[in-house]
Design an enzyme around this catalytic site. Structure first.
Site, PDB file in Angstrom:
ATOM      1  N   THR A 121       0.864  -1.181   0.000  1.00  0.00           N
ATOM      2  CA  THR A 121       0.000   0.000   0.000  1.00  0.00           C
ATOM      3  C   THR A 121       0.898   1.228   0.000  1.00  0.00           C
ATOM      4  O   THR A 121       1.655   1.457   0.953  1.00  0.00           O
ATOM      5  CB  THR A 121      -0.925   0.006   1.226  1.00  0.00           C
ATOM      6  OG1 THR A 121      -1.790  -1.132   1.165  1.00  0.00           O
ATOM      7  CG2 THR A 121      -1.779   1.265   1.258  1.00  0.00           C
TER       8      THR A 121
ATOM      9  N   LYS B 103      -7.633   1.552  -2.815  1.00  0.00           N
ATOM     10  CA  LYS B 103      -7.283   1.080  -1.476  1.00  0.00           C
ATOM     11  C   LYS B 103      -7.498   2.190  -0.446  1.00  0.00           C
ATOM     12  O   LYS B 103      -7.926   1.935   0.684  1.00  0.00           O
ATOM     13  CB  LYS B 103      -5.831   0.607  -1.448  1.00  0.00           C
ATOM     14  CG  LYS B 103      -5.335   0.138  -0.065  1.00  0.00           C
ATOM     15  CD  LYS B 103      -6.112  -1.066   0.458  1.00  0.00           C
ATOM     16  CE  LYS B 103      -5.623  -1.505   1.849  1.00  0.00           C
ATOM     17  NZ  LYS B 103      -4.317  -2.184   1.820  1.00  0.00           N
TER      18      LYS B 103
ATOM     19  N   LYS C 213      -0.204   4.630   8.807  1.00  0.00           N
ATOM     20  CA  LYS C 213       0.545   4.848   7.568  1.00  0.00           C
ATOM     21  C   LYS C 213      -0.413   5.021   6.394  1.00  0.00           C
ATOM     22  O   LYS C 213      -0.288   5.946   5.586  1.00  0.00           O
ATOM     23  CB  LYS C 213       1.480   3.676   7.296  1.00  0.00           C
ATOM     24  CG  LYS C 213       2.363   3.836   6.062  1.00  0.00           C
ATOM     25  CD  LYS C 213       2.687   2.521   5.405  1.00  0.00           C
ATOM     26  CE  LYS C 213       1.547   2.062   4.518  1.00  0.00           C
ATOM     27  NZ  LYS C 213       1.895   0.909   3.652  1.00  0.00           N
TER      28      LYS C 213
END
Length: 286
Positions: free
Chosen positions: A93, A168, A236
């Site tokens: 990601t 995402k 994150k």
């Protein structure tokens, strides 16, 4: 197909295993050599001592590493050793900007790059039932899809380079809001003197039902958070979301607030706790 898999964390280890089980010739690399050797002992594949050795002559290399700098450091080292026309499938990601940069670098070397972040967690990786959101060239996606299918139940091309990462981000926005709602709902349940198990049985059959409710309400009620997708990782990811929102002008009031609440969980020592640990802000773990 000759495949390299770089990054054998809680997701990558079983994903690479599914590739070997599907009959691909798999070589793996992990920064902790012991984990790569352990993988090779359990699966039909080879542990390598460098990313370049794993990727040498590979037709497809899958990445499942930590963050943007890891991918940015790997791709230029891999491109010269891959088979002509090879694919890089990045399951990390990252930012959409990084995905676009890496796709351009790969194209300049005669290769292809797909950003392909995943959803489904460790359980989904182990069961081979991940959801994969891809960005990149349709022809490259068509070649990669049968390989990705070794560990995924849903694979979709969302658009050009970066589109998988943007999708995402949408996923993480939705999860952040749902988990905070579950934390408050469970906290209210206890304050109201209701039985959490009975409440779950009642409301999980209606409009409030979700994957998070089915899978996280019971463990939240038990005060168990030492598993799953870590708060550090979620912060994150939400950082990437908020950076992208600053560029595209999206107003993400709830996401920004939930990110701040996750910072409070980190301060409680919960950086490695599951994301459902938002409940610990409202009541201490049992």
């Amino acid at each position: 197909m000759r495949v390299a898999f770089i990054g054998l964390g809680v997701m990558g280890f079983p994903m690479a295993g599914h590739l070997a089980a599907a009959g691909h010739e798999v070589r793996v690399f992990n920064r902790s050599p012991d984990k790569a050797r352990r993988w090779a002992e359990q699966h039909a594949g080879t542990a390598c001592d460098s990313p370049g050795a794993a990727a040498q002559g590979a037709h497809l290399v899958a990445l499942c590493v930590g963050a943007d700098p890891d991918v940015r450091g790997l791709v230029p080292r891999l491109l010269p050793v891959l088979a002509p026309g090879a694919l890089i499938v990045d399951h990390t990601t990252t930012s959409a900007e990084l995905a676009r940069d890496m796709a351009a670098q790969a194209a300049a070397s005669g290769c292809s790059f797909l950003d392909a972040p995943v959803s489904g967690g460790q359980a989904g990786a182990e069961a081979g039932r991940l959801t994969v959101m891809c960005g990149g060239d349709p022809e490259a996606f068509a070649r990669a899809e049968p390989v990705i299918a070794s560990y995924a139940r849903a694979i979709r091309l969302m658009g050009g380079p970066g589109a998988g990462q943007l999708t995402k981000m949408v996923n993480q926005i939705a999860i952040a809001g749902v988990v905070q709602g579950l934390a408050e709902a469970l906290h209210f349940t206890r304050r109201a003197g209701l039985d959490p198990a009975e409440v779950l049985a009642a409301i999980s059959q209606g409009a409030a039902q979700s994957w998070q409710m089915d899978n996280r309400w019971p463990t939240m009620a038990e005060g168990r958070f030492d598993f799953g997708f870590a708060v550090d990782w979620m912060r994150k990811d939400l950082g990437l979301v908020l950076d992208e929102a600053a560029r595209n002008g999206a107003r993400l009031d709830l996401t920004r607030q939930v990110d701040a609440w996750y910072e409070e969980v980190q301060a409680l020592g919960g950086g490695r706790w599951d994301t459902s640990s938002l409940l610990t802000r409202l009541e201490p773990p049992r």
